[in-house]
Design a protein around this motif. Structure first.
Motif, mmCIF file in Angstrom:
data_model
loop_
_atom_site.group_PDB
_atom_site.id
_atom_site.type_symbol
_atom_site.label_atom_id
_atom_site.label_comp_id
_atom_site.label_asym_id
_atom_site.label_seq_id
_atom_site.Cartn_x
_atom_site.Cartn_y
_atom_site.Cartn_z
ATOM 1 N N SER A 1 40.694 56.531 46.875
ATOM 2 C CA SER A 1 39.957 55.730 47.861
ATOM 3 C C SER A 1 39.528 54.408 47.237
ATOM 4 C CB SER A 1 38.723 56.496 48.362
ATOM 5 O OG SER A 1 37.856 56.816 47.287
ATOM 6 N N SER A 2 39.200 53.466 48.093
ATOM 7 C CA SER A 2 38.811 52.136 47.625
ATOM 8 C C SER A 2 37.480 52.169 46.888
ATOM 9 C CB SER A 2 38.718 51.169 48.805
ATOM 10 O OG SER A 2 39.977 50.935 49.375
ATOM 11 N N VAL A 3 37.321 51.242 45.965
ATOM 12 C CA VAL A 3 36.071 51.098 45.221
ATOM 13 C C VAL A 3 34.947 50.740 46.186
ATOM 14 C CG1 VAL A 3 34.901 49.779 43.416
ATOM 15 C CG2 VAL A 3 37.316 50.361 43.172
ATOM 16 N N GLU A 4 33.782 51.300 45.947
ATOM 17 C CA GLU A 4 32.622 51.021 46.798
ATOM 18 C C GLU A 4 31.610 50.155 46.061
ATOM 19 O OE1 GLU A 4 30.814 54.414 48.537
ATOM 20 O OE2 GLU A 4 32.644 55.090 49.563
ATOM 21 N N ASP B 1 36.454 40.869 50.916
ATOM 22 C CA ASP B 1 35.548 40.871 49.764
ATOM 23 C C ASP B 1 36.255 40.310 48.532
ATOM 24 O OD1 ASP B 1 33.492 42.068 51.239
ATOM 25 O OD2 ASP B 1 34.297 44.070 50.861
ATOM 26 N N LEU B 2 37.510 40.707 48.331
ATOM 27 C CA LEU B 2 38.264 40.212 47.182
ATOM 28 C C LEU B 2 38.529 38.713 47.295
ATOM 29 C CD1 LEU B 2 38.663 43.218 46.502
ATOM 30 C CD2 LEU B 2 41.035 42.696 45.965
ATOM 31 N N CYS B 3 38.802 38.251 48.531
ATOM 32 C CA CYS B 3 39.064 36.826 48.737
ATOM 33 C C CYS B 3 37.824 35.979 48.472
ATOM 34 C CB CYS B 3 39.545 36.584 50.163
ATOM 35 S SG CYS B 3 41.165 37.295 50.520
ATOM 36 N N SER B 4 36.655 36.583 48.630
ATOM 37 C CA SER B 4 35.405 35.851 48.439
ATOM 38 C C SER B 4 34.969 35.821 46.981
ATOM 39 C CB SER B 4 34.292 36.480 49.289
ATOM 40 O OG SER B 4 34.668 36.513 50.652
ATOM 41 N N PRO C 1 38.164 38.328 40.611
ATOM 42 C CA PRO C 1 37.686 39.685 40.908
ATOM 43 C C PRO C 1 38.187 40.709 39.888
ATOM 44 C CG PRO C 1 39.464 39.078 42.390
ATOM 45 C CD PRO C 1 39.110 37.843 41.626
ATOM 46 N N LYS C 2 37.380 41.748 39.691
ATOM 47 C CA LYS C 2 37.744 42.823 38.768
ATOM 48 C C LYS C 2 38.433 43.965 39.509
ATOM 49 C CE LYS C 2 33.904 41.810 35.624
ATOM 50 N NZ LYS C 2 32.696 42.344 34.943
ATOM 51 N N TYR C 3 39.076 43.614 40.600
ATOM 52 C CA TYR C 3 39.710 44.630 41.433
ATOM 53 C C TYR C 3 41.114 44.182 41.824
ATOM 54 C CZ TYR C 3 34.733 45.667 41.895
ATOM 55 O OH TYR C 3 33.420 45.908 41.635
ATOM 56 N N ASN C 4 41.924 45.169 42.210
ATOM 57 C CA ASN C 4 43.276 44.902 42.690
ATOM 58 C C ASN C 4 43.504 45.679 43.982
ATOM 59 O OD1 ASN C 4 44.290 43.243 40.555
ATOM 60 N ND2 ASN C 4 44.419 45.069 39.264
ATOM 61 N N TYR C 5 44.411 45.168 44.792
ATOM 62 C CA TYR C 5 44.807 45.912 45.988
ATOM 63 C C TYR C 5 46.165 46.552 45.733
ATOM 64 C CZ TYR C 5 46.576 46.973 50.612
ATOM 65 O OH TYR C 5 47.126 47.621 51.694
ATOM 66 N N CYS C 6 46.271 47.851 45.972
ATOM 67 C CA CYS C 6 47.538 48.562 45.813
ATOM 68 C C CYS C 6 48.145 48.768 47.196
ATOM 69 C CB CYS C 6 47.326 49.912 45.125
ATOM 70 S SG CYS C 6 48.859 50.888 45.016
ATOM 71 N N ILE D 1 49.207 34.901 48.980
ATOM 72 C CA ILE D 1 47.929 34.903 48.260
ATOM 73 C C ILE D 1 46.800 34.981 49.296
ATOM 74 C CG2 ILE D 1 46.427 33.661 46.659
ATOM 75 C CD1 ILE D 1 48.904 32.332 45.517
ATOM 76 N N PRO D 2 46.174 36.137 49.457
ATOM 77 C CA PRO D 2 45.171 36.318 50.516
ATOM 78 C C PRO D 2 44.003 35.342 50.447
ATOM 79 C CG PRO D 2 45.808 38.431 49.588
ATOM 80 C CD PRO D 2 46.408 37.383 48.716
ATOM 81 N N SER D 3 43.595 34.947 49.244
ATOM 82 C CA SER D 3 42.444 34.047 49.121
ATOM 83 C C SER D 3 42.730 32.695 49.757
ATOM 84 C CB SER D 3 42.065 33.865 47.644
ATOM 85 O OG SER D 3 43.157 33.356 46.904
ATOM 86 N N ILE D 4 43.962 32.202 49.643
ATOM 87 C CA ILE D 4 44.325 30.927 50.273
ATOM 88 C C ILE D 4 44.408 31.091 51.785
ATOM 89 C CG2 ILE D 4 46.141 29.180 50.467
ATOM 90 C CD1 ILE D 4 46.763 29.599 47.549
ATOM 91 N N VAL D 5 44.950 32.226 52.225
ATOM 92 C CA VAL D 5 44.987 32.524 53.665
ATOM 93 C C VAL D 5 43.573 32.546 54.233
ATOM 94 C CG1 VAL D 5 45.540 34.312 55.365
ATOM 95 C CG2 VAL D 5 47.177 33.768 53.538
#
Length: 566
Positions: free
Chosen positions: A380-383, A393-396, A400-405, A100-104
């Motif tokens: 490409s990634s959302v801007e 950015d997602l961890c912060s 979030p309304k985004y996902n990492y593929c 879980i990146p947010s905990i990291v």
């Protein structure tokens, strides 16, 4: 439970009770009971520093459990973010393994050491690889510049671990952009392809064979074993699937490219058309009992294709084109039969003549353009604020309304879905259509509905034309006599009539399902109970459907729809 905790704390005295409270704290962390944890810590702040089996403390347990709020609560209670277990594992190691990146990110912000290693020399990257967490590895690579080729005490990189555990998504992530060294041998001399072959992971082995070439099959480890030797020693299904393919490539020249099962792919694509053509030619040579040929081949065909899946039976795991071949063969054979056999008999009908020269070309054109049209791939990634989003950015973000593929290695919106058959992410994905060999998503969803509508109209036109054809040939014949003539002497157009009838019912059901979905602003994948239960009048639903067909905003919007364009 809260009363029990309070009573325990009131009677708190001695190491025995402290051990019991510590055990209660670990159980509360395991069960995500935040209020119990808070009460225990308020009663005895020292509990956060106690250690249990293998010197695991509450923060280690919380990082493995994966609840962000509990980890934050323990850190606020002065838990040591760099405390070590008996194997010198830190909470960051455990958080990396949990994936879980947010905990990291939280642990690092609070002072966790990124370069810590356990007794086996494993870094946070190796721990993340054990559970296949490409997100965490991407976070360390993107934010802290960690080298994904990092080796542990056994000279294994995260790629070796991915090949050992069979984490295909992580494997795909690691072999992209030259992240990993495919020629890196571990302490036993095993390359990653040795490990994947030993474990019978066909697709991983295939991908590395494509990248490294045939020569890699002759490379040996410290005991003199090649990938082919490992496959020969195994007894799993994967080993049996790998063996003939690797043996075939091992006989080739080292300079010959690994191209894949091209012949098999085209064979499956053309199989339905060729088989039906053979049936037609054989039955037309018979003076009677033509239907027996169709029945016999139909039974054989059903038994043969019963085991077919979305992918071809090969370690390359290419998408199976058979169903596309079925759809194309149905269109082509129906058209040939109509214009060669039926149309010359009923050409006096002006309506059928007009329909024939409008609907058939429209069907072929729509099918061809849909096969070639991009469904709406996200590349490409959302801007935001004119810069691509990162995992930091997602961890912060909270919720979030985004996902990492990890496969596409991009950050997408929650309304995008990765298709493993197409190997791409698509915006507003509806489904992967086996009969088109591609996904239905934002850019081609309306086009797909047009194809269904035209196809049903074409099927109905053929069935009407078949009825006129029989009426013209047998105008005053009893129905039973006509039926006997059909099955004995007209099995070709009769079989197509049956196939078109069954197909029309099936496609009609798909249209009805799609009508229900698109009029409520959702897709087969992006929907929920609240969205689907939104009520529309018949007029509103039809108006929405027509607007969708012409790529216009829906006049009667569903307030619960998460898809803004529908």
């Amino acid at each position: 439970m809260s009363l029990g905790v309070q009573n325990t704390m009131k009677n708190y005295a001695g190491s025995g009770l402290q051990a019991a409270a510590f055990e209660m704290l670990l159980n509360a962390i395991l069960n995500n009971q935040g209020h119990v944890i808070q009460q225990l810590l308020n009663s005895d702040p020292h509990l956060v520093h106690m250690k249990g089996w293998h010197d695991i403390n509450p923060l280690h347990r919380a990082c493995l459990t994966g609840d962000y709020n509990i980890v934050l609560m323990l850190i606020q209670a002065n838990a040591d973010v760099n405390s070590l277990t008996a194997h010198k594992e830190t909470p960051l190691h455990y958080a990396s393994r949990r994936g879980i990146p947010s905990i990291v990110h939280l642990l690092i912000q609070c002072g966790a050491k990124i370069d810590a290693r356990d007794l086996s020399g494993k870094s946070v990257l190796h721990f993340a690889a054990e559970t296949g967490s490409a997100q965490v590895i991407k976070y360390f690579e993107e934010t802290h510049g960690l080298n994904v080729r990092d080796l542990d005490a056994k000279l294994q990189s995260p790629l070796h671990i991915a090949c050992t555990c069979g984490h295909l998504d992580l494997f795909t992530f690691l072999i992209k952009h030259d992240r990993s060294d495919l020629n890196q041998a571990d302490i036993d001399g095993n390359l990653p392809i040795h490990i994947s072959s030993k474990n019978g992971f066909g697709h991983m082995t295939w991908c590395m064979l494509r990248l490294l070439g045939v020569s890699v099959l002759k490379k040996t480890n410290n005991t003199g074993l090649t990938p082919l030797d490992f496959v020969a020693q195994g007894d799993k299904y994967g080993h049996k699937e790998l063996a003939p393919i690797l043996k075939s490539y091992a006989k080739q020249s080292e300079f010959e490219p690994v191209t894949g099962p091209v012949k098999l792919w085209y064979g499956l694509l053309l199989y339905p058309f060729t088989l039906y053509l053979a049936i037609v030619l054989l039955s037309e040579c018979m003076e009677s009992y033509q239907f027996l040929v169709y029945l016999a081949v139909l039974v054989m065909f059903i038994l043969h294709v019963n085991g077919f899946s979305h992918r071809i039976n090969h370690i390359s795991r290419w998408p199976n084109p058979f169903y596309t071949g079925v759809f194309a063969a149905g269109i082509i054979h129906t058209t040939i039969c109509y214009f060669y056999l039926i149309f010359p008999v009923i050409n006096s009908s002006r309506i059928m003549m007009i329909v024939s020269f409008i609907v058939c070309p429209a069907l072929f054109f729509t099918f061809w353009t849909l096969v070639r049209k991009d469904p709406g791939a996200v590349t490409s990634s959302v801007e935001e604020l004119d810069k691509p989003l990162t995992l930091v950015d997602l961890c912060s973000m909270r919720n979030p309304k985004y996902n990492y593929c990890p496969i596409c290695d991009i950050i997408t919106r929650n309304v995008s879905k990765h298709c493993k058959l197409c190997d791409k992410c698509y915006l507003y994905m509806d489904h992967h259509c086996l009969f088109l060999l591609k996904c239905i998503a934002a850019n081609n969803h309306a086009h797909f509905l047009w194809l269904l509508l035209i196809a049903v109209f074409n099927m109905c036109s053929y069935m009407i034309a078949f009825g006129l054809y029989i009426w013209t040939l047998y105008p005053h014949t009893h129905l039973s006599v006509t039926a006997v003539q059909l099955i004995h002497h007209h099995a070709w157009p009769l079989s197509l009539f049956v196939l078109n009838l069954v197909s029309a019912v099936w496609v009609g059901n798909i249209i009805a399902t799609q009508f229900f979905l698109v009029t409520r602003g959702c897709t087969a994948y992006f929907t929920d109970v609240k969205t689907k239960s939104y009520k529309l009048t018949a007029f509103q639903a039809v108006a929405n459907f027509i607007a969708f067909l012409f790529n216009r905003p829906l006049p009667y919007r569903n307030p619960y729809s998460i898809i803004q364009n529908l």
